[in-house]
Design a protein around this motif. Structure first.
Motif, PDB file in Angstrom:
ATOM      1  N   GLY A 205       0.815  -1.198   0.000  1.00 32.65           N
ATOM      2  CA  GLY A 205       0.000   0.000   0.000  1.00 32.65           C
ATOM      3  C   GLY A 205       0.849   1.248   0.000  1.00 32.65           C
ATOM      4  N   PRO A 206       0.231   2.438  -0.035  1.00 35.88           N
ATOM      5  CA  PRO A 206       0.960   3.691  -0.163  1.00 35.88           C
ATOM      6  C   PRO A 206       1.426   4.254   1.169  1.00 35.88           C
ATOM      7  CG  PRO A 206      -1.362   4.142  -0.190  1.00 35.88           C
ATOM      8  CD  PRO A 206      -1.231   2.643  -0.063  1.00 35.88           C
ATOM      9  N   ILE A 207       2.503   5.017   1.091  1.00 32.28           N
ATOM     10  CA  ILE A 207       2.929   5.881   2.190  1.00 32.28           C
ATOM     11  C   ILE A 207       2.634   7.332   1.827  1.00 32.28           C
ATOM     12  CG2 ILE A 207       4.913   6.658   3.545  1.00 32.28           C
ATOM     13  CD1 ILE A 207       6.138   3.905   3.113  1.00 32.28           C
ATOM     14  N   SER A 208       2.843   7.653   0.554  1.00 38.09           N
ATOM     15  CA  SER A 208       2.488   8.963  -0.001  1.00 38.09           C
ATOM     16  C   SER A 208       2.014   8.725  -1.430  1.00 38.09           C
ATOM     17  CB  SER A 208       3.701   9.903   0.031  1.00 38.09           C
ATOM     18  OG  SER A 208       4.705   9.458  -0.857  1.00 38.09           O
ATOM     19  N   ASP A 209       1.833   9.805  -2.188  1.00 33.81           N
ATOM     20  CA  ASP A 209       1.353   9.665  -3.561  1.00 33.81           C
ATOM     21  C   ASP A 209       2.338   8.901  -4.444  1.00 33.81           C
ATOM     22  OD1 ASP A 209      -0.962  10.988  -2.994  1.00 33.81           O
ATOM     23  OD2 ASP A 209      -0.245  12.946  -3.692  1.00 33.81           O
ATOM     24  N   LYS A 210       3.639   8.955  -4.139  1.00 35.27           N
ATOM     25  CA  LYS A 210       4.641   8.322  -4.990  1.00 35.27           C
ATOM     26  C   LYS A 210       5.419   7.206  -4.305  1.00 35.27           C
ATOM     27  CE  LYS A 210       5.421  12.184  -8.153  1.00 35.27           C
ATOM     28  NZ  LYS A 210       6.444  13.049  -8.806  1.00 35.27           N
ATOM     29  N   THR A 211       5.203   7.000  -3.032  1.00 36.59           N
ATOM     30  CA  THR A 211       5.952   5.974  -2.317  1.00 36.59           C
ATOM     31  C   THR A 211       4.992   4.976  -1.669  1.00 36.59           C
ATOM     32  OG1 THR A 211       6.018   7.266  -0.267  1.00 36.59           O
ATOM     33  CG2 THR A 211       7.846   7.565  -1.832  1.00 36.59           C
ATOM     34  N   GLY A 212       5.510   3.785  -1.388  1.00 40.09           N
ATOM     35  CA  GLY A 212       4.682   2.762  -0.773  1.00 40.09           C
ATOM     36  C   GLY A 212       5.534   1.698  -0.118  1.00 40.09           C
ATOM     37  N   PHE A 213       4.875   0.683   0.464  1.00 38.32           N
ATOM     38  CA  PHE A 213       5.570  -0.369   1.184  1.00 38.32           C
ATOM     39  C   PHE A 213       5.062  -1.739   0.745  1.00 38.32           C
ATOM     40  CE2 PHE A 213       1.685   0.091   3.529  1.00 38.32           C
ATOM     41  CZ  PHE A 213       1.373  -1.205   3.942  1.00 38.32           C
ATOM     42  N   PHE A 214       5.820  -2.762   1.120  1.00 40.22           N
ATOM     43  CA  PHE A 214       5.507  -4.150   0.785  1.00 40.22           C
ATOM     44  C   PHE A 214       6.013  -5.031   1.923  1.00 40.22           C
ATOM     45  CE2 PHE A 214       7.532  -8.055  -0.694  1.00 40.22           C
ATOM     46  CZ  PHE A 214       6.527  -8.698  -1.399  1.00 40.22           C
TER      47      PHE A 214
ATOM     48  N   PHE B 128       9.234   3.481  -4.944  1.00 40.60           N
ATOM     49  CA  PHE B 128       9.097   4.885  -5.317  1.00 40.60           C
ATOM     50  C   PHE B 128       8.735   4.958  -6.791  1.00 40.60           C
ATOM     51  CE2 PHE B 128      11.401   8.679  -7.057  1.00 40.60           C
ATOM     52  CZ  PHE B 128      10.525   9.646  -6.574  1.00 40.60           C
ATOM     53  N   ARG B 129       7.708   5.752  -7.124  1.00 37.45           N
ATOM     54  CA  ARG B 129       7.291   5.958  -8.503  1.00 37.45           C
ATOM     55  C   ARG B 129       7.570   7.404  -8.907  1.00 37.45           C
ATOM     56  NH1 ARG B 129       2.773   3.737  -6.299  1.00 37.45           N
ATOM     57  NH2 ARG B 129       1.731   5.747  -6.511  1.00 37.45           N
ATOM     58  N   PRO B 130       8.707   7.694  -9.552  1.00 36.57           N
ATOM     59  CA  PRO B 130       8.986   9.075  -9.969  1.00 36.57           C
ATOM     60  C   PRO B 130       8.002   9.567 -11.021  1.00 36.57           C
ATOM     61  CG  PRO B 130      10.610   7.551 -10.876  1.00 36.57           C
ATOM     62  CD  PRO B 130       9.791   6.768  -9.918  1.00 36.57           C
ATOM     63  N   ILE B 131       7.562   8.652 -11.902  1.00 34.77           N
ATOM     64  CA  ILE B 131       6.508   8.922 -12.882  1.00 34.77           C
ATOM     65  C   ILE B 131       5.614   7.685 -12.916  1.00 34.77           C
ATOM     66  CG2 ILE B 131       7.891  10.516 -14.277  1.00 34.77           C
ATOM     67  CD1 ILE B 131       8.435   8.259 -16.218  1.00 34.77           C
ATOM     68  N   PRO B 132       4.378   7.799 -13.419  1.00 36.96           N
ATOM     69  CA  PRO B 132       3.463   6.654 -13.369  1.00 36.96           C
ATOM     70  C   PRO B 132       3.979   5.393 -14.054  1.00 36.96           C
ATOM     71  CG  PRO B 132       2.259   8.665 -13.876  1.00 36.96           C
ATOM     72  CD  PRO B 132       3.708   9.013 -13.913  1.00 36.96           C
ATOM     73  N   GLU B 133       4.873   5.525 -15.041  1.00 39.06           N
ATOM     74  CA  GLU B 133       5.328   4.372 -15.803  1.00 39.06           C
ATOM     75  C   GLU B 133       6.589   3.721 -15.234  1.00 39.06           C
ATOM     76  OE1 GLU B 133       4.790   7.365 -17.146  1.00 39.06           O
ATOM     77  OE2 GLU B 133       2.796   6.975 -18.013  1.00 39.06           O
ATOM     78  N   VAL B 134       7.131   4.238 -14.135  1.00 38.18           N
ATOM     79  CA  VAL B 134       8.390   3.730 -13.581  1.00 38.18           C
ATOM     80  C   VAL B 134       8.230   3.488 -12.081  1.00 38.18           C
ATOM     81  CG1 VAL B 134      10.833   4.228 -13.158  1.00 38.18           C
ATOM     82  CG2 VAL B 134       9.774   4.919 -15.319  1.00 38.18           C
ATOM     83  N   ARG B 135       8.750   2.362 -11.616  1.00 38.18           N
ATOM     84  CA  ARG B 135       8.755   2.054 -10.182  1.00 38.18           C
ATOM     85  C   ARG B 135      10.124   1.511  -9.791  1.00 38.18           C
ATOM     86  NH1 ARG B 135       4.919  -2.179  -6.721  1.00 38.18           N
ATOM     87  NH2 ARG B 135       6.683  -3.335  -5.884  1.00 38.18           N
ATOM     88  N   VAL B 136      10.682   2.059  -8.715  1.00 41.92           N
ATOM     89  CA  VAL B 136      11.966   1.609  -8.164  1.00 41.92           C
ATOM     90  C   VAL B 136      11.701   1.073  -6.762  1.00 41.92           C
ATOM     91  CG1 VAL B 136      14.311   2.297  -7.532  1.00 41.92           C
ATOM     92  CG2 VAL B 136      13.193   3.360  -9.504  1.00 41.92           C
TER      93      VAL B 136
END
Length: 273
Positions: free
Chosen positions: A207-216, A237-245
């Motif tokens: 789930g999310p921590i903020s609009d661009k970050t989350g946890f697992f 972390f999602r810097p843009i909607p199409e990328v997740r690090v």
């Protein structure tokens, strides 16, 4: 006058019925814009594979690196990449291949790996059982197999290595989700090979921590006569909607994995609609 009124009412009702009939499942689904189903959902990190099936024409490339230390044997480094392709008839095609950076041996749930280099290519498909792509409860079946004769000389196998999983996802609210896997895999396709196969069960919360970050966070277990268990946790972390690090850490609790610590990082790229 009465005849004209009846004709006008019939025309309006017919027009309304035609409009409703043209609505797509997405237009009639109140969950279509929920962040949980719209954000990138990767089949990594950890053991859990998401129940999400990519829409037709969508591609997703998922790559990662892991360092294993402690437990049985020396420290090991592993890279892996998976290409997921959304296909027609609610199906997703996928191909993946790991790379072991160092040897000489590593104990896994399917046996001992005695070399470094490319592991066998794994091909598979997900089949969606849910009524649509954005339902709150998603169910899919994953079937896959290692391909014989692929990979580096010390890692390739002469037999198919089939496996299958039931994938279940339950959306919690608009953003959170539970993912569960129940699976079985084996090396070879005979009855004798089946008797040595491995069962797998996982449960993960993300789930999310903020609009661009989350946890697992995840707990898993695999084995047959004896069970090996472990946990994995991470941040993304999602810097843009199409990328997740993402970055992750895991700990083996019991069985062959006992005492093993895992740290890793990954990148997911989404392409298409």
């Amino acid at each position: 006058m009465r005849k004209t009124t009846l004709l006008a009412a019939a025309a309006l009702l017919g027009s309304r019925g035609l409009t409703l009939a043209q609505n797509t499942p997405d237009e009639n689904n109140p969950n279509v814009d929920a962040p949980f189903v719209r954000n990138i959902r990767a089949d990594r990190p950890g053991q859990t594979i998401t129940a999400q099936v990519l829409r037709p024409g969508r591609f997703q490339l998922e790559t990662g690196f892991q360092h294993h230390a402690g437990g049985i044997g020396p420290a090991q480094n592993l890279s892996a990449a998976t290409l997921r392709i959304g296909f027609f008839n609610s199906m997703e095609l996928r191909v993946s291949q790991p790379y072991f950076h160092n040897g000489p041996s590593r104990v896994t749930e399917t046996g001992r790996v005695d070399s470094s280099g490319w592991a066998p290519v794994v091909v598979g498909a997900k089949f969606m059982l849910s009524p649509n792509y954005d339902t709150r409860t998603q169910v899919a079946i994953l079937v896959e197999s290692a391909v014989p004769g692929t990979g580096s000389q010390g890692l390739r196998d002469t037999k198919w290595g089939p496996g299958g999983r039931l994938l279940v996802s339950e959306q919690l609210g608009e953003r959170y989700g539970l993912e569960a896997n129940f699976g079985f895999s084996q090396r070879g396709i005979t009855a004798k090979d089946m008797s040595k196969g491995q069962f797998l069960g996982t449960l993960a919360l993300n789930g999310p921590i903020s609009d661009k970050t989350g946890f697992f966070v995840e707990a898993y277990g695999y084995g047959r006569a004896a069970l090996s268990t472990g946990t994995t946790a991470g941040l993304y972390f999602r810097p843009i909607p199409e990328v997740r690090v993402d970055v992750t850490a895991g700990q083996g609790v019991s069985g062959l994995a006992a005492g093993t610590t895992t740290v890793g990082a990954g990148l997911t790229l989404k392409m298409g609609k």
